[in-house]
Design an enzyme around this catalytic site. Structure first.
Site, PDB file in Angstrom:
ATOM      1  N   LEU A 245      34.895  63.935  45.627  1.00  0.00           N
ATOM      2  CA  LEU A 245      34.205  62.625  46.013  1.00  0.00           C
ATOM      3  C   LEU A 245      33.105  63.070  45.630  1.00  0.00           C
ATOM      4  O   LEU A 245      32.768  64.253  46.152  1.00  0.00           O
ATOM      5  CB  LEU A 245      33.649  62.076  47.801  1.00  0.00           C
ATOM      6  N   ASP A 246      31.886  62.216  45.298  1.00  0.00           N
ATOM      7  CA  ASP A 246      30.638  63.579  44.258  1.00  0.00           C
ATOM      8  C   ASP A 246      29.919  63.592  45.806  1.00  0.00           C
ATOM      9  O   ASP A 246      30.137  62.773  46.475  1.00  0.00           O
ATOM     10  CB  ASP A 246      29.789  62.168  43.886  1.00  0.00           C
ATOM     11  N   PRO A 247      28.862  64.536  45.963  1.00  0.00           N
ATOM     12  CA  PRO A 247      27.944  65.007  46.440  1.00  0.00           C
ATOM     13  C   PRO A 247      27.031  63.898  47.533  1.00  0.00           C
ATOM     14  O   PRO A 247      27.055  64.179  48.890  1.00  0.00           O
ATOM     15  CB  PRO A 247      27.281  66.571  46.487  1.00  0.00           C
TER      16      PRO A 247
END
Length: 318
Positions: free
Chosen positions: A50-52
Site C-alpha cells: 500500500l503506497d505511503p
C-alpha cells in the site's frame, strides 16, 4: 554510571492475521516491522504493498498465516479515492509537478458516461511511479533518474466504480477492483475521459477480499496496548479464506489429509476450499476438489494446528 537498560524480550512464534489501518506516510514494510516488533513475532509478512500516500486496510500475516498471504494478494480490493479535477501531474498524485491546468466543465451525464466506460475489464498502462519491477529495479527508480521504460498494458477488472460525492473540483469515488489495479492510473483515465484531467489527492483501502477496514486497528492504538491486548487482536489464518467454501473431515481423515494425502469426498469439483477437522477451530489448510478427490494445497503443521486450537480455547475462556 549508565542507567540499566530493560532486557529485550525474545521473539516468539505467533500465528494469525492482524488487520492494521496503515498510517499516512508509512511504507507497508515500515508498518509490518513496527507491528512485528510490538507483537514480538518471529515471522511476518504483509499482503500487498500500500503506497505511503495511502491509508487503510493492510492485513499483516504472522507465523502459519504467512502460508496463505497469497490469497489476500490475489483478492479483489476496495478503495475510496479522492480526485482533484482540472489538473494533471507528472506522478498522477500530489507529489508530482503540475503538467497542465484545464477548466472543469463536467456535468452528471459526463460523469456517468466516464464511470460506465471504466467499469468492467480494461487495459491499464502501469505508471512509471510504481513499485513494479523492470530488470530487478522498481519503475519509480527509473522515473526518479529521468528514464522512461517501455511498459506493457495489463488487463484488470473494475467490478464497481461509484461516484460518492462531488464538491467543486474534488471528486470522491469508491472502487472495487481486481489485483494489480492502479487507482492512480484509473483517476488519470477518468480525468482524461472528462476532458479536464485529474490527479489523486487521497486514497484509502477499504477492503481486501472478505476483510474490511472497519475491523482494523490503528498503529497508535496498537502501540498503546498491552502485549496481551495486541495478541487478542490476531485473527485465525483462515480469515483470509473466509469467502471460500469449507470442507469438514472426521478425525481419522483429517490426520491423513494433514500429512498430505488425498481424500475421497462426495463433493463437486471446486478450485478453492478451506478444510477443517471435526472441531470448528481445527483449520487444516487449503485444497481443491477434482474428480471426487480432496487434493491438499497449503497445509498447517500439526504443531500449528494445536497452537491455533489452544489460542481459540483461551479466547473462548477469556
Amino acid at each position: 554510571m549508565k542507567p540499566l537498560q530493560k532486557p529485550r524480550l525474545p521473539r516468539r512464534a505467533l500465528h494469525g492475521v492482524l488487520l492494521l489501518d496503515k498510517p499516512l506516510g508509512w511504507t507497508s514494510n515500515d508498518a509490518l516491522q513496527k507491528a512485528k516488533g510490538l507483537l514480538r513475532a518471529e515471522k511476518g509478512g504483509h499482503t500487498g504493498t500500500l503506497d505511503p500516500l495511502a491509508t487503510g486496510l493492510l492485513p499483516l500475516c504472522f507465523g502459519a498465516a504467512t502460508k496463505f498471504s497469497q490469497v489476500s494478494l490475489d483478492a479483489d480490493k476496495g478503495y475510496r479515492a479522492t480526485l482533484k479535477l482540472g489538473i494533471t501531474t507528472t506522478t498522477g498524485d500530489g507529489e508530482g509537478e503540475v503538467l497542465e491546468r484545464r477548466p472543469v466543465e463536467v456535468d452528471e451525464a459526463a460523469l456517468q458516461r466516464a464511470r460506465a466506460s471504466l467499469t468492467g475489464e480494461i487495459d491499464q498502462l502501469p505508471p512509471m511511479h510504481s513499485a513494479l519491477k523492470h530488470e530487478g529495479k522498481a519503475l519509480y527508480e527509473y522515473a526518479r533518474a529521468g528514464v522512461e521504460v517501455e511498459r506493457t498494458p495489463r488487463r484488470v477488472t473494475i467490478h464497481r466504480l461509484d461516484i460518492v460525492s462531488r464538491e467543486d473540483d474534488v471528486l470522491v469515488i469508491d472502487v472495487l477492483c481486481s489485483k494489480g489495479t492502479y487507482v492512480r492510473t484509473l483517476a488519470e483515465d477518468l480525468g482524461r475521459m472528462l476532458g479536464c484531467g485529474a490527479y489523486l489527492i487521497g486514497l484509502r483501502r477499504m477492503a481486501s477480499g472478505p476483510l474490511r477496514v472497519e475491523a482494523a486497528v490503528t498503529m497508535e492504538a496498537l502501540a498503546a496496548m498491552s502485549e496481551t491486548e495486541r495478541e487478542a487482536l490476531l485473527l485465525p489464518p483462515d480469515c483470509l479464506l473466509a469467502d471460500w467454501p469449507q470442507v469438514r473431515l472426521p478425525a481419522a481423515e483429517a490426520g491423513r489429509f494433514l500429512s498430505g494425502l488425498r481424500r475421497r469426498v462426495s463433493l463437486a469439483d471446486t478450485d478453492e476450499v478451506r478444510v477443517y477437522g471435526p472441531e470448528h477451530a481445527a483449520f487444516l489448510g487449503s485444497a481443491h476438489i477434482k474428480a471426487g478427490e480432496l487434493i491438499p494445497g497449503r497445509l498447517l503443521s500439526p504443531v500449528e494446528v494445536q497452537g491455533l486450537l489452544l489460542n481459540s480455547t483461551e479466547t473462548r475462556v477469556a
